[in-house]
Design an enzyme around this catalytic site. Structure first.
Site, PDB file in Angstrom:
ATOM      1  CB  ALA A 110     -35.023 -31.245 -29.279  1.00 25.48           C
ATOM      2  CG  PHE A 111     -39.981 -33.521 -27.927  1.00 28.96           C
ATOM      3  CD1 PHE A 111     -39.550 -34.199 -29.210  1.00 28.96           C
ATOM      4  CD2 PHE A 111     -40.562 -34.596 -26.885  1.00 28.96           C
ATOM      5  CE1 PHE A 111     -39.578 -35.377 -29.457  1.00 28.96           C
ATOM      6  CE2 PHE A 111     -40.484 -35.791 -27.351  1.00 28.96           C
ATOM      7  CZ  PHE A 111     -39.898 -36.440 -28.624  1.00 28.96           C
ATOM      8  CE  LYS A 112     -35.770 -37.624 -28.528  1.00 24.69           C
ATOM      9  NZ  LYS A 112     -36.241 -37.363 -29.654  1.00 24.69           N
ATOM     10  CG  ASP A 113     -34.152 -29.754 -23.630  1.00 26.22           C
ATOM     11  OD1 ASP A 113     -33.007 -30.402 -23.264  1.00 26.22           O
ATOM     12  OD2 ASP A 113     -34.232 -28.801 -24.561  1.00 26.22           O
ATOM     13  CG  MET A 116     -32.796 -35.920 -20.515  1.00 26.42           C
ATOM     14  SD  MET A 116     -33.279 -37.498 -20.612  1.00 26.42           S
ATOM     15  CE  MET A 116     -33.304 -38.088 -22.206  1.00 26.42           C
TER      16      MET A 116
END
Ligand SMILES: *Cc1c(COP(=O)(O)O)cnc(C)c1O
Length: 462
Positions: A110-113, A116
């Site tokens: 997901a784009f949160k990588d 993060m």
């Protein structure tokens, strides 16, 4: 660069301090005191560069007092090394002038990588230098938690506790949080919804005794370092479609307004973005607000795009800060009214928001139909969040400005919904194909601040 609170009552901090702190002590969110601007020549020069180099040039003015140039370049290199695609954020064409920005090639799909993985490296570097350790507590509607766990697992200066709503995340999301075996990783299944998890997290930050006692640090999308990392792919995508010589628009499937707020900053930095379109599912507080109906909380209704099942959008406070002419007192008053259910946005602030933002809402049936349609017409299997974006983008795109929809997760993160809509089962990438065999480790816990704080105190490493 100094960082100030949206509510105007917290001390100014450096980038490193704002990153390690998360939420400001006046309850506000940190923002850079001024937004750096890139010239048209500087933007044009980004075309064709590797993603990591674009990342360095875009983020450097925000962090240059906290990190050395070589140090920051090395951090960026380590952050994106584990991605499964050399382009990091590749663009795919859907039709004449509608493009998908694939943001799901990181370790948790997901784009949160993007944010993060960078934050993990930034924390490690800063804490090593300080000889310090912190307790990271995050609330997740699914994807933030797994991304945080992947970014911080095994780091000895950090314990990471992730609160997720029990029974309301997909099996892949849950397993990504409960299967890492590292002893500094703690997955907590809370009896409540995502807003309960997020509220508990805010309460922990406002409990200064607890906050200082465990050295609490936050990596939710309220953390400015998260927003910062997300500015980069607006630049990489826009220049590959001809910016700054040509305008582009973006449609962003949104819950917490974090990803789209990064687009707003990109625009303020000089990137020629025409429209920023907010796409919501049936949890539509942002769409209602941008349609002029005020910002009033509703009940969160579980949907097939669960990472957007949010009725209080924490990063919207940052947009309000600018819409209200950078008046921290006005923002503090609105946030007080929100505690009692909501507020109306002033006419001037509405006009300011509408200068940049449009919005749309997508029903569950429309989401399923869009997954099917996108497979049939463009040979792309997309996740339900991305489908929400595609549907709203098609309603808002114009003939002469390319539209870029952010593809926020890999379809294999939501296999049941994708298969139901399309008849095709989306396989996990081979690097994580044993996910269903790994043992799970999770604590189920009441939606109760005392119980949560007690659990965290007892489980941090001495
Ligand atoms: C988190 C998430 C979103 C929403 O992002 P915000 O920054 O909260 O607006 C959308 N899609 C997916 C797949 C997500 O994980």
């Amino acid at each position: 660069m100094r960082y100030i609170s949206t509510r105007g009552q917290a001390p100014e901090l450096s980038f490193e301090e704002a990153m390690l702190t998360g939420l400001a002590r006046d309850g506000g969110l940190y923002l850079p005191a001024e937004i750096p601007v890139m010239s048209q020549d500087e933007i044009a020069a980004l075309a064709g560069l590797p993603y990591e180099e674009i990342a360095f040039r875009v983020m450097w003015p925000y962090v240059n007092e906290s990190f050395a140039e070589d140090e920051f370049k090395a951090i960026i290199a380590r952050a994106y090394d584990g991605f499964g695609h050399d382009g990091r954020a590749p663009l795919k064409q859907l039709n004449e002038n509608h493009f998908l920005l694939e943001l799901f090639h990181g370790p948790t799909l997901a784009f949160k990588d993007f944010a993060m993985q960078l934050i993990g490296q930034l924390f490690q570097e800063a804490l090593k230098r300080r000889g310090d350790r912190v307790t990271i507590v995050g609330a997740t509607s699914g994807d933030t938690g797994s991304a945080a766990i992947e970014a911080f697992r095994g780091l000895d200066a950090v314990d990471v506790f992730i609160l997720f709503p029990h029974g309301r995340v997909s099996e892949v999301q849950r397993r990504q949080m409960t299967t890492p075996a590292d002893s500094n990783v703690h997955a907590l299944a809370v009896d409540g919804d995502f807003d309960d998890c997020q509220a508990a997290l805010k309460d922990m930050f406002n409990d200064f005794e607890f906050r200082d006692g465990v050295k609490l640090a936050g990596v939710n999308s309220i953390n400015f370092a998260r927003v910062l990392a997300q500015i980069v792919y607006y630049f990489s995508a826009a220049v590959s479609l001809g910016a700054p010589h040509r305008k582009v628009s973006f449609t962003v499937p949104t819950g917490n307004f974090g990803d789209i707020f990064a687009g707003y900053l990109a625009k303020r930095m000089g990137l020629p973005i025409d429209r920023l379109v907010v796409a919501t599912n049936q949890n539509d507080i942002l769409h209602r607000c941008l349609s002029g109906e005020g910002y009033f909380k509703g009940d969160t209704v579980p949907s097939i795009s669960p990472s957007m099942d949010i009725q209080v959008s924490s990063n919207f406070e940052r947009a309000l800060y600018f819409a209200y002419g950078e008046d921290g007192g006005a923002v503090a008053q609105l946030m007080d009214e929100l505690k009692n259910g909501g507020f109306n946005v002033s006419q001037g602030a509405m006009e300011a928001l509408r200068e940049s933002f449009d919005s749309g809402r997508v029903s569950e049936d429309e989401t399923l139909a869009t997954i099917k349609h996108t497979l049939t017409r463009s040979a792309e299997l997309v996740c339900p969040h991305t489908a929400v974006g595609i549907k709203v983008a098609e309603e808002h795109r114009s003939a002469d400005v390319p539209m870029i929809t952010l593809a926020t997760a890999h379809p294999a993160k939501f296999p049941a919904t994708v298969e139901k809509a399309s008849g095709e089962h989306p396989p996990l990438p081979s690097r994580m194909s044993d996910l269903y065999e790994r043992p799970e480790r999770v604590t189920r816990i009441a939606n109760d601040l005392g119980a949560l704080e007690d659990h965290i105190r007892r489980h941090i490493a001495e």
